[in-house]
Design a protein around this motif. Structure first.
Motif, short mmCIF file in Angstrom:
data_model
loop_
_atom_site.label_atom_id
_atom_site.label_comp_id
_atom_site.label_asym_id
_atom_site.label_seq_id
_atom_site.Cartn_x
_atom_site.Cartn_y
_atom_site.Cartn_z
N ALA A 142 35.45 43.13 40.82
CA ALA A 142 36.80 43.21 40.87
C ALA A 142 38.03 42.04 41.52
O ALA A 142 37.56 42.05 42.11
N TRP A 153 43.51 49.24 38.17
CA TRP A 153 44.38 49.36 39.75
C TRP A 153 42.45 50.93 40.03
O TRP A 153 42.33 50.64 41.42
N GLY A 157 39.29 48.49 39.38
CA GLY A 157 39.71 47.79 40.28
C GLY A 157 39.39 48.15 42.05
O GLY A 157 38.45 48.08 42.30
N ALA A 160 35.05 48.72 41.76
CA ALA A 160 34.56 47.90 42.40
C ALA A 160 33.43 47.90 43.90
O ALA A 160 33.73 48.45 44.22
N THR A 163 36.16 43.86 46.08
CA THR A 163 37.16 43.60 45.41
C THR A 163 38.21 42.37 45.98
O THR A 163 37.99 42.46 46.99
N LEU A 198 40.43 46.26 50.38
CA LEU A 198 39.99 44.83 50.01
C LEU A 198 39.41 44.06 50.20
O LEU A 198 38.99 44.68 51.85
#
Length: 441
Positions: A142, A153, A157, A160, A163, A198
């Motif tokens: 993502a 998200w 998001g 994934a 990310t 992330l």
């Protein structure tokens, strides 16, 4: 406003073929008869040239074919409605047919109000498709553009395998008009990275090369068991257990970063445990070596925190699902045991990594490169595939802790180290290590 869907696709692909649109009607003004909804969609189509908030197709990203799902924020804020869900479902179906990765380029404000609960249930539809792709062993990447909020998200998001986010993007479950007052950084890509949600921030100009690298890494597994790295320190074995401990603790002893740099030609890193934590003392990711990919989870010499164990477990599970072998590097005085670590779930986090390594179907190779302190080190180690360098040790606990537990004075610590049989050669004799690696000639 986010870049248009087709502009983003053009930025990252060398060839792209759009999938046939799935645009069935849900009656006048949508499924709940929202007054003026048809007119709003018509204006959005005229403004953007698109008939829905996503553009889906098959493209070439570097040398890897992938299915791309690109959100058009200009179409009703990139919101998710029934037709959006149908297009995304079609994209995942095509990815399974082709056996290729899915790349989601997300810019969305969330679910579409004008379709009520029929819009919200598209999140379940998308989650089902993502789960099917995982079961088929297909990687999912993502890219979070500005903004990425709500259901986009919380499905494509946050769900994934990898990310990425464009630097400065707004990222959060709560959109800007509904979130409570408070810390604005929490709703940014930078804040989400710091919180372990992330893997990396990316500059728009670098997005294409980063996607090319990630797709190459996730689709080209190395065959068989990874070889352990050659030792980077001394070739001489320690005479005593205390000498082994002191050598492993020496500031000049080579660390994980040096081993990774020499072992791999290039690599990309995962970051964070997806539970709010990041441990800078654990490096995880995928590296390119001799034309193929090997995953890695490496301790960097610090006490490993719960987030580090959970990130490593995440890495091992992902590599296992994709059929990519794993290299682990052991180097820690032990698991962090302060009050914060206990509150963050040190025990369950260690158990999670033990379980991931035990359940892995791909080969896992371990090299002990420094301190091997107790269960916090053992969780990173592969049974039967553990190697050790001459400047490392592995012990049931530190000599200092053992002396304390046995109520022996501090001056007995060196003798306790000798009794623990923790030297590299002892580990081989005990069947803990397969062998001692030496420096490359």
């Amino acid at each position: 406003m986010a870049e248009s869907a087709r502009a983003v696709i053009e930025d990252v692909t060398s060839a792209f073929t759009e999938l046939p649109a799935v645009d069935s009607s849900s009656g006048v003004d949508g499924p709940i008869g929202w007054p003026g909804y048809d007119d709003a969609r018509a204006r959005a189509a005229e403004r953007t040239g698109e008939r829905e908030s996503v553009v889906c197709g098959v493209g070439k990203v570097g040398g890897t074919e992938a299915v791309l799902i690109a959100f058009e924020f200009g179409f009703l804020g990139g919101s998710l409605g029934e037709r959006t869900g149908a297009r995304i479902e079609g994209a995942f179906t095509r990815a399974r047919e082709l056996g290729v990765p899915v790349v989601s380029l997300i810019a969305t404000g969330g679910s579409r109000m004008q379709e009520g609960m029929r819009a919200l249930t598209q999140l379940q539809r998308i989650a089902r498709q993502a789960a099917s792709a995982r079961a088929a062993g297909l990687p999912q990447i993502a890219v979070l553009c500005d903004p990425t909020t709500g259901g986009g998200w919380a499905t494509l998001g946050g769900g994934a395998d990898v990310t990425l986010a464009l630097r400065g993007a707004q990222v959060g479950f709560a959109g800007s008009r509904v979130r409570p007052p408070g810390d604005p950084v929490a709703y940014t890509a930078e804040g989400q990275l710091a919180a372990g949600q992330l893997d990396a921030l990316v500059e728009p100009a670098d997005l294409r090369i980063r996607l090319e690298r990630w797709l190459a890494l996730l689709t080209n597994p190395a065959p068989g068991e990874p070889p352990p790295p050659a030792a980077l320190g001394t070739a001489e074995l320690p005479d005593t257990g205390w000498a082994a401990v002191r050598r492993a603790r020496a500031a000049e002893r080579p660390r994980a970063e040096s081993y990774l740099d020499i072992y791999f030609e290039w690599r990309e890193e995962l970051s964070g445990d997806r539970c709010g934590g990041v441990d800078a003392g654990v490096r995880c990711g995928f590296g390119h070596r001799d034309g193929v990919s090997i995953a890695y989870a490496a301790q960097c010499g610090t006490p490993t925190r719960p987030a580090g164990f959970r990130t490593a477990a995440r890495l091992v599970r992902l590599a296992d699902r994709l059929g990519i072998p794993v290299l682990t590097l052991v180097d820690t005085p032990g698991a962090a045991n302060d009050a914060a670590a206990e509150r963050a779930g040190a025990g369950p986090a260690i158990a999670e990594l033990f379980g991931a390594v035990a359940a892995a179907r791909v080969p896992v190779t371990t090299l002990v490169i420094g301190e091997g302190g107790s269960g916090g080190a053992l969780a990173f180690a592969a049974p039967g595939r553990t190697w050790v360098t001459p400047d490392a040790y592995f012990s049931v606990t530190s000599p200092e802790a053992a002396a304390s537990i046995l109520k022996r004075p501090d001056e007995d610590v060196p003798a306790v180290a000798n009794q623990l049989r923790l030297r590299p050669q002892d580990l081989v004799d005990l069947g803990i290590a397969r062998g001692i690696v030496t420096p490359a000639r």
